[in-house]
Design a protein around this motif. Structure first.
Motif, PDB file in Angstrom:
ATOM      1  N   ALA A   1     -34.178 -86.825  14.446  1.00 33.24           N
ATOM      2  CA  ALA A   1     -34.682 -87.357  13.190  1.00 33.24           C
ATOM      3  C   ALA A   1     -36.006 -88.056  13.418  1.00 33.24           C
ATOM      4  CB  ALA A   1     -33.678 -88.338  12.585  1.00 33.24           C
ATOM      5  N   GLU A   2     -36.860 -87.993  12.410  1.00 33.99           N
ATOM      6  CA  GLU A   2     -38.147 -88.675  12.513  1.00 33.99           C
ATOM      7  C   GLU A   2     -37.924 -90.173  12.364  1.00 33.99           C
ATOM      8  OE1 GLU A   2     -42.476 -88.853  10.290  1.00 33.99           O
ATOM      9  OE2 GLU A   2     -40.862 -87.628   9.504  1.00 33.99           O
ATOM     10  N   PRO A   3     -38.508 -91.007  13.234  1.00 34.05           N
ATOM     11  CA  PRO A   3     -38.356 -92.444  13.103  1.00 34.05           C
ATOM     12  C   PRO A   3     -38.851 -92.918  11.737  1.00 34.05           C
ATOM     13  CG  PRO A   3     -39.390 -91.881  15.201  1.00 34.05           C
ATOM     14  CD  PRO A   3     -39.348 -90.632  14.386  1.00 34.05           C
ATOM     15  N   ALA A   4     -38.166 -93.936  11.186  1.00 31.81           N
ATOM     16  CA  ALA A   4     -38.561 -94.474   9.888  1.00 31.81           C
ATOM     17  C   ALA A   4     -39.951 -95.088   9.987  1.00 31.81           C
ATOM     18  CB  ALA A   4     -37.552 -95.521   9.428  1.00 31.81           C
ATOM     19  N   ILE A   5     -40.773 -94.840   8.973  1.00 32.04           N
ATOM     20  CA  ILE A   5     -42.138 -95.356   8.943  1.00 32.04           C
ATOM     21  C   ILE A   5     -42.283 -96.256   7.731  1.00 32.04           C
ATOM     22  CG2 ILE A   5     -44.574 -94.768   8.720  1.00 32.04           C
ATOM     23  CD1 ILE A   5     -43.955 -92.130  10.096  1.00 32.04           C
ATOM     24  N   GLY A   6     -42.564 -97.528   7.979  1.00 23.95           N
ATOM     25  CA  GLY A   6     -42.813 -98.487   6.916  1.00 23.95           C
ATOM     26  C   GLY A   6     -44.145 -99.160   7.135  1.00 23.95           C
ATOM     27  N   LEU A   7     -44.473-100.128   6.273  1.00 22.31           N
ATOM     28  CA  LEU A   7     -45.738-100.830   6.424  1.00 22.31           C
ATOM     29  C   LEU A   7     -45.769-101.620   7.722  1.00 22.31           C
ATOM     30  CD1 LEU A   7     -46.398-102.073   2.782  1.00 22.31           C
ATOM     31  CD2 LEU A   7     -47.561-100.237   4.007  1.00 22.31           C
ATOM     32  N   GLY A   8     -44.590-102.083   8.179  1.00 26.09           N
ATOM     33  CA  GLY A   8     -44.539-102.780   9.454  1.00 26.09           C
ATOM     34  C   GLY A   8     -44.957-101.891  10.607  1.00 26.09           C
ATOM     35  N   THR A   9     -44.591-100.612  10.524  1.00 21.62           N
ATOM     36  CA  THR A   9     -44.999 -99.648  11.552  1.00 21.62           C
ATOM     37  C   THR A   9     -46.520 -99.558  11.617  1.00 21.62           C
ATOM     38  OG1 THR A   9     -43.027 -98.353  10.994  1.00 21.62           O
ATOM     39  CG2 THR A   9     -44.679 -97.289  12.374  1.00 21.62           C
ATOM     40  N   VAL A  10     -47.150 -99.527  10.461  1.00 24.36           N
ATOM     41  CA  VAL A  10     -48.609 -99.438  10.405  1.00 24.36           C
ATOM     42  C   VAL A  10     -49.236-100.692  11.009  1.00 24.36           C
ATOM     43  CG1 VAL A  10     -50.596 -99.053   8.906  1.00 24.36           C
ATOM     44  CG2 VAL A  10     -48.382 -98.079   8.292  1.00 24.36           C
ATOM     45  N   LEU A  11     -48.714-101.850  10.634  1.00 29.23           N
ATOM     46  CA  LEU A  11     -49.288-103.116  11.104  1.00 29.23           C
ATOM     47  C   LEU A  11     -49.137-103.294  12.606  1.00 29.23           C
ATOM     48  CD1 LEU A  11     -48.053-105.457   8.228  1.00 29.23           C
ATOM     49  CD2 LEU A  11     -50.403-104.711   8.645  1.00 29.23           C
ATOM     50  N   ARG A  12     -48.095-102.695  13.185  1.00 27.06           N
ATOM     51  CA  ARG A  12     -47.876-102.813  14.632  1.00 27.06           C
ATOM     52  C   ARG A  12     -48.673-101.783  15.436  1.00 27.06           C
ATOM     53  NH1 ARG A  12     -42.587-103.696  12.687  1.00 27.06           N
ATOM     54  NH2 ARG A  12     -42.048-101.499  13.053  1.00 27.06           N
ATOM     55  N   ASP A  13     -49.314-100.858  14.757  1.00 28.83           N
ATOM     56  CA  ASP A  13     -50.103 -99.824  15.429  1.00 28.83           C
ATOM     57  C   ASP A  13     -51.482-100.407  15.752  1.00 28.83           C
ATOM     58  OD1 ASP A  13     -51.589 -97.602  16.200  1.00 28.83           O
ATOM     59  OD2 ASP A  13     -50.574 -96.256  14.800  1.00 28.83           O
ATOM     60  N   GLY A  14     -51.630-100.888  16.994  1.00 28.75           N
ATOM     61  CA  GLY A  14     -52.838-101.616  17.363  1.00 28.75           C
ATOM     62  C   GLY A  14     -54.111-100.816  17.237  1.00 28.75           C
ATOM     63  N   HIS A  15     -54.091 -99.570  17.705  1.00 28.96           N
ATOM     64  CA  HIS A  15     -55.296 -98.745  17.630  1.00 28.96           C
ATOM     65  C   HIS A  15     -55.698 -98.498  16.180  1.00 28.96           C
ATOM     66  CE1 HIS A  15     -54.256 -97.275  21.874  1.00 28.96           C
ATOM     67  NE2 HIS A  15     -55.409 -97.910  21.967  1.00 28.96           N
ATOM     68  N   PHE A  16     -54.711 -98.183  15.354  1.00 27.82           N
ATOM     69  CA  PHE A  16     -55.030 -97.891  13.957  1.00 27.82           C
ATOM     70  C   PHE A  16     -55.552 -99.137  13.251  1.00 27.82           C
ATOM     71  CE2 PHE A  16     -54.024 -97.572   9.455  1.00 27.82           C
ATOM     72  CZ  PHE A  16     -54.665 -96.388   9.141  1.00 27.82           C
ATOM     73  N   MET A  17     -54.920-100.289  13.472  1.00 25.85           N
ATOM     74  CA  MET A  17     -55.376-101.515  12.809  1.00 25.85           C
ATOM     75  C   MET A  17     -56.761-101.919  13.311  1.00 25.85           C
ATOM     76  SD  MET A  17     -53.227-102.116  10.534  1.00 25.85           S
ATOM     77  CE  MET A  17     -54.001-103.648   9.978  1.00 25.85           C
ATOM     78  N   GLY A  18     -57.097-101.539  14.561  1.00 26.33           N
ATOM     79  CA  GLY A  18     -58.463-101.755  15.022  1.00 26.33           C
ATOM     80  C   GLY A  18     -59.456-100.950  14.199  1.00 26.33           C
ATOM     81  N   VAL A  19     -59.097 -99.695  13.893  1.00 26.58           N
ATOM     82  CA  VAL A  19     -59.947 -98.868  13.031  1.00 26.58           C
ATOM     83  C   VAL A  19     -60.078 -99.495  11.646  1.00 26.58           C
ATOM     84  CG1 VAL A  19     -60.185 -96.615  11.921  1.00 26.58           C
ATOM     85  CG2 VAL A  19     -59.386 -96.749  14.278  1.00 26.58           C
TER      86      VAL A  19
END
Length: 448
Positions: A227-245
């Motif tokens: 199963a694909e891991p659940a993706i929420g806004l918390g997932t986005v906020l914890r993504d360091g590279h993406f939040m750097g962008v």
């Protein structure tokens, strides 16, 4: 570049993209042909209504606040309800709110409806970006985002000249014209664009991997659930590279927003008319129309680190040169400098965002990315109004040079920390079926 090379670059830029992309592109073009509110709001409030630059900045900031609120909400809607319903709701509500704004007279009413316009007009961004990433092959995305940006600026170049002339006779006509064209976009989406959100494979069992979804990683994979891991806004906020962008996008947006916030106020204070500003800012759209395709063909496979660093410096110092402008030609020359930064930065950065966004979290990731622009739209007017009123426009343009330098250094550091193998992309078949995930390394300098 010769004429033959330009023709070849044009053919290569438009070939191989799906039909749905071109309907989405057409919708973007029609929408931008009606652009009026975001471009002429400050002139409308200061020249037509007689308000101060600070009040104009406050109203435009509320417009930006609406975008901040709607970016995340629309991102979640894009993933949960679908791209098409989100687009329809956003464009229909934008048409209504823009028309309403044209009839508002009381300052509080203008501010409240400007907030509503900001919410509705920004709600379509995550859906458009997610749909584009859905329907275009990973290797074609930089090109597709460049073409979409080209459409935005083709429409903007035409609308800026037309709206500048319209504004000298009737601002209300501009508001109603934007409302009509935005409603046309909603109709176009309803008639021509199918839903593109990845769904379950035909005959698949509940909980099985969905079409276009990446293979499971982490705990889900270890458990063997697939199963694909659940993706929420918390997932986005914890993504360091993406939040750097996202953070660097905010700095760049803070600079570019001054083209529609600080520049018209500064030109108005210097005695230039709305028509003069319309002609100067139209240079931005015209250059993008002329140069986006050949420049994209040149940069498509080059080192994104260098492209992002150079574009940040060009943006910052291009606006800084405005401090020395005293004629229309001088203003137009500064626009040429920071427009080149836009041409390079936008498709490169959007391609990077698409690479870092998991398939079934594209709406949320794109919503967070859109929020960086929305927050900049909130902060930039306040910044411009305060600095111009207190210290003068020269200090504002000096600040853009500093921001460009900081953003350039940030891009250089961020791109050094990205994984050597790039990020995982999923090659999606043209018929919507899924295929195995493949590594898509970020382009290296040697490839250019």
């Amino acid at each position: 570049m010769s004429a033959a090379s330009l023709r070849r670059a044009a053919r290569e830029s438009v070939s191989g993209l799906p039909r749905a992309f071109w309907w989405l592109w057409t919708s973007t073009l029609v929408n931008r042909l009606g652009a009026f509110v975001a471009t002429f709001m400050t002139l409308y409030l200061t020249l037509e209504r007689g308000y101060s630059a600070s009040f104009a900045g406050l109203v435009v900031a509320l417009h930006g606040l609406g975008g901040v609120i709607s970016s995340l909400v629309a991102g979640v809607m894009t993933d949960r309800l679908g791209r098409r319903p989100t687009l329809l709701a956003a464009q229909a509500s934008t048409a209504f709110s823009v028309a309403l704004l044209g009839f508002m007279e009381h300052p509080a009413a203008i501010a409240a409806v400007a907030l509503l316009v900001g919410m509705t007009s920004n709600a379509s961004r995550p859906a458009v970006a997610a749909m584009m990433a859905d329907i275009v092959r990973p290797e074609d995305r930089v090109r597709a985002f460049a073409l979409n940006y080209w459409a935005i600026n083709l429409g903007f170049g035409v609308s800026a000249m037309a709206a500048g002339l319209i504004a000298e006779y009737s601002y209300l006509a501009g508001f109603l014209g934007e409302a009509a064209l935005t409603l046309t976009c909603a109709v176009l989406v309803f008639v021509k664009l199918p839903e593109s959100r990845p769904g379950p494979l035909p005959g698949s069992r509940p909980g099985s991997r969905q079409a276009g979804a990446p293979a499971a990683t982490g705990k889900g994979a270890a458990a063997g659930t697939g199963a694909e891991p659940a993706i929420g806004l918390g997932t986005v906020l914890r993504d360091g590279h993406f939040m750097g962008v996202v953070g660097l996008s905010f700095l760049i947006s803070l600079i570019f927003t001054q083209g529609s916030v600080g520049l018209p106020v500064a030109m108005g204070a210097a005695g230039f008319s709305p028509g003069d500003y319309g002609l100067v800012i139209a240079v931005n759209g015209l250059l993008i129309v002329l140069l986006q395709i050949p420049v994209t063909a040149f940069i498509e496979h080059r080192d994104p680190q260098k492209l992002l660093v150079v574009s940040a410096l060009l943006a910052g110092y291009g606006f800084a040169l405005t401090a020395f402008a005293g004629s229309l030609w001088a203003y137009a020359l500064t626009v040429c400098v920071w427009t080149l930064a836009e041409i390079v930065n936008s498709p490169t950065q959007m391609g990077l965002v698409a690479r870092l966004s998991p398939v079934h979290g594209r709406g949320r990731y794109q919503g967070m990315y859109s929020m960086s622009w929305a927050v900049a739209s909130l902060v930039a007017p306040l910044m411009a109004g305060f600095v111009i009123d207190r210290y003068g426009a020269a200090w504002l343009w000096g600040a853009t040079g500093v921001l460009g330098t900081v953003a350039g250094a940030g891009y250089w550091l961020l791109m050094r920390t990205l994984p050597e193998g790039g990020v995982v992309e999923v090659a999606e078949a043209a018929d919507g079926g899924a295929s195995a995930p493949v590594a898509k390394p970020l382009p290296a300098a040697a490839e250019g």
